[in-house]
Each structure stands twice: as C-alpha cells, then as structure tokens.
Design a protein around this motif. Structure first.
Motif, short mmCIF file in Angstrom:
data_model
loop_
_atom_site.label_atom_id
_atom_site.label_comp_id
_atom_site.label_asym_id
_atom_site.label_seq_id
_atom_site.Cartn_x
_atom_site.Cartn_y
_atom_site.Cartn_z
N THR A 38 -1.58 0.31 0.96
CA THR A 38 -1.51 -1.00 1.58
C THR A 38 -2.90 -1.61 1.37
OG1 THR A 38 -1.13 -2.24 3.63
CG2 THR A 38 -2.06 -0.04 3.87
N GLU A 47 -4.67 -8.92 2.35
CA GLU A 47 -3.79 -9.93 1.73
C GLU A 47 -4.31 -10.46 0.40
OE1 GLU A 47 -2.95 -13.09 4.51
OE2 GLU A 47 -2.19 -11.62 5.98
N GLU A 94 7.72 -3.05 -5.62
CA GLU A 94 7.01 -2.69 -4.38
C GLU A 94 7.53 -1.38 -3.80
OE1 GLU A 94 8.34 -5.54 -5.13
OE2 GLU A 94 6.98 -7.21 -4.61
N PHE A 130 -3.50 -7.47 -2.34
CA PHE A 130 -2.18 -6.86 -2.49
C PHE A 130 -1.36 -7.43 -3.67
CE2 PHE A 130 2.27 -6.09 -1.51
CZ PHE A 130 2.27 -4.71 -1.38
N ARG A 142 3.50 -5.51 2.91
CA ARG A 142 2.25 -5.13 2.22
C ARG A 142 2.14 -3.63 1.99
NH1 ARG A 142 -2.15 -6.22 5.01
NH2 ARG A 142 -1.39 -7.91 6.28
#
Ligand SMILES: Cc1ncc(COP(=O)(O)O)c(C=O)c1O
Length: 375
Positions: free
Chosen positions: A231, A234, A60, A237, A84
């Motif tokens: 980003t 949800e 990430e 991601f 995120r």
C-alpha cells in the motif's frame, strides 16, 4: 554480438540463487536461504479454486483479498483503504516496482547496514547511490543532502532479526517528514514474533512524507504461492499500479484465492500460533547448539522474531573463505558481506534456523565450530 542495455552491466548472478542450487544437493545442510519449514505447510488444507479464476483479472488484485488486507493494515494504524492495496507477485516485486519508480542512476537510497541483500541488488541495478542509515539518528547528514528513498525493515530484520525500539520508529518517521524522504517499509516477518516488541509500522506515524508499506504471505502461508502486497501514499500508488501492469498484468489469481481462504479461515489464528510456537522452539534449540559449538568463537543476540541469527566471528575470520571450506563439508550459510551496501570483506554471517531439522542443525553447527577451531 547482441546489443543489450547499459543496465546489463549491473546484472550480476544472485549469490543466493547460486547457493540455493547447491542447497538442493543431497546431504547438504543449508543455513543459507530464508526458507520456511515445510512442517508449516502441513496445516494448510486449501480447496481447489473456482474455474472462473482461470480468466485474466484486475492488475490491483482480487477485490475480496484487497479488502481483507486493507482491514488488517488499517488495524495496524496504516492509512490503507482497499482501493490502495496492490497485490504483488511476492513482495520482492514491490522492491522492483519502487526502484523503477524512484531510482535513477546516482539517486540516493538510505539503507541499513546490513540490509536485505536482494533489495540491495535491485537498487544497485537501477544505479542507486547508497547511504548508510543510522537508526539512532536517521536524519544525520540529511540537512545537506537527503536521499530520495529510505528502505527499512524495522521488524525482525533480514539478516539481523532485530526489532527497532519505539523511539527509533518515531525518529525515522520524523526524519522522513522533515526532509521529504520517501519511506519504504518492508515488513514480511512481523507475524513471526517470539518475544514482545513494538511492531507498530513506521508508516503509521508519518504526517507528510510519501511512503510505501509492503508485506508478504511467504513466511506465514507458503513462498511458492508468490503472494505479497503493498500500500502507498496517494501520490505514489497510481504509478505503482501502472508499473505492475507493465511487469505482469496481475498476480496469479489462483494464489490470491488460496491466500484469501487462509485469511478467512476460522482456524487461522490457532494455526499461526502453532507456527510461531514451532519456530520459537527451533530458534531456542538452535541457540543452544550455537552456544555449544560456536560459543567461544562468535557473538550474537538471540533474535526476538524472524528466521535468522546474525553472527560476528572472533579474530576477524573472513566468512567468504569459511564458506568455501564449509561447502566441502556440505554445510551452507550466507556470508555477511552480501548484506553490506558498502561491500568489502566481513567476519559476519547469517544463519537460517527455520529449515534444518534439529539433528541436521546440530551436525551443521558442529562442522562450523570444528572449521573455526582448525583455523
Ligand atoms: C526483507 C525481505 N523483503 C522481501 C522479501 C521477498 O519475499 P517474497 O517475495 O517471498 O514476498 C524477503 C524474502 O526473504 C525479505 O527477507
């Protein structure tokens, strides 16, 4: 004969890569790439990174960097907690990851016309079926069949430099919400603002649609660091993280550390103001030279931000043919046809104003003007 994938059939040489290699020749004046001015790198004085960063890191990205990016995106109204944020090896990687996640052969992708050519290339590679987006009425035709994805650059677009109005931004958000279209907002130029313009991300005004928002440090810090970020909503991601892991495990940790130093530097705001001033001056000098040399042969709007002028030539001049003649005189630009999803000849062209020094820009534009007058 080596057996290769079916995808290979769509793997064409990038016109930009090829042009950039010509741009390296001594004496060539290049308006072709999107290269920042090396003068802007001089204001960066970054110390060497700690040894610990030579080890593998998280996919990430570095937690502190993700935290800083999240703070900035949240201030823009985007729902972007640090968990995120995905740090990218340049925002070009974001386009590849999103295409891998969304685009199968024949899948509809709405794009502006013109649009960023290297995004078109990636979507095409995965078999996208392009639909041209009318930003005044983005949902036109979506009642019958909506695309899966809408790829947009509302702020200082590459290649046109245009900035969408507030109404256009809201209309885009409403259209994606109403038709369940994934919004993919690409925003690498937002900090290069020379005139006031509403830069609120479209992603900040979505209510239900899935979305990806991405940015880059290429134009504000240095493109050689290859540092960007995305980003996303949800639902998307976690998949993007897995695709990133499969692509390159993680982004270069040394570059991440350097960008973190830049973001937390007390001089950052002042430096950025200097960069914007420099580019505004370069844009204005370029506009004057354009008026002098191409004023009677081309139409354009001075861009309120970004790095490009977008020109339409009079008398339907084919700019691919013009480029061949310009190259003989050591001047390089990008013909507009590369930015058109539908392809075809075009009398448009993109001129980068950030790289060439004022005297070189003057000489290069004089050559283009002379070529057009020669007919
Ligand atoms: C609209 C747009 N998106 C993405 C990119 C890729 O930038 P980078 O990979 O350097 O972050 C560019 C580069 O010019 C661009 O113009």
């Amino acid at each position: 004969m080596a057996r290769l994938s079916m995808r290979k059939a769509d793997l064409h040489a990038s016109p930009v890569r090829e042009m950039l290699s010509v741009a390296q020749r001594p004496g060539v004046i290049s308006f072709a790439g999107g290269l920042p001015s090396p003068e802007t790198f001089a204001g960066l004085d970054l110390p060497p990174p700690p040894q610990a960063l030579l080890q593998y890191g998280p996919t990430e990205g570095e937690p502190d960097l993700r935290g800083e990016i999240a703070k900035e995106l949240t201030a823009l109204g985007i729902d972007a907690p640090a968990e995120r944020i995905l740090v990218l090896s340049g925002s070009q990687q974001g386009i590849d990851l999103v295409a891998k996640l969304v685009v199968d052969p024949g899948v509809g992708v709405a794009v502006e016309s013109p649009a960023y050519l290297a995004a078109l290339q990636v979507f095409r590679f995965f078999g996208a079926r392009f639909e041209i987006l009318d930003r005044a009425a983005p949902a036109a035709g979506w009642d019958e069949a909506a695309p899966a994805l809408a790829y947009v650059t509302p702020t200082f677009q590459n290649p046109t430099g245009q900035c969408w109005t507030t109404a256009e931004r809201l209309a885009m958000a409403r259209a994606c919400d109403a038709h369940d279209v994934i919004l993919f907002e690409d925003d690498p130029y937002r900090d290069l603002a020379y005139e006031p313009c509403d830069r609120r991300p479209v992603s900040a005004d979505l209510k239900s649609a899935s979305w990806i928002y991405q940015g880059s440090f290429s134009k504000t810090v240095a493109p050689g660091l290859r540092l960007g970020f995305l980003t996303a909503s949800e639902d998307l991601f976690p998949y993007l993280v897995r695709l990133k892991q499969a692509a390159d495990l993680h982004t270069n940790r040394l570059s991440q550390w350097m960008v973190l130093q830049y973001l937390t530097d007390p001089d950052r705001e002042a430096r950025m103001a200097r960069v914007v001033d420099l580019y505004r001056r370069k844009r204005d000098v370029f506009a004057e030279a354009l008026t002098r040399h191409l004023g009677d042969r081309a139409a354009w709007t001075t861009p309120p931000g970004g790095l490009f002028f977008w020109l339409t030539l009079a008398d339907g001049v084919d700019t691919e043919a013009l480029l061949k003649r310009a190259l003989e005189r050591n001047v390089l630009f990008t013909p507009g046809s590369h930015f058109l999803a539908q392809g075809g000849a075009s009398s448009t062209l993109r001129l980068n104003f950030s790289l060439a020094a004022p005297e070189a820009a003057e000489r290069g534009l004089k050559v283009l003007g002379a070529l057009l007058r020669e007919g």
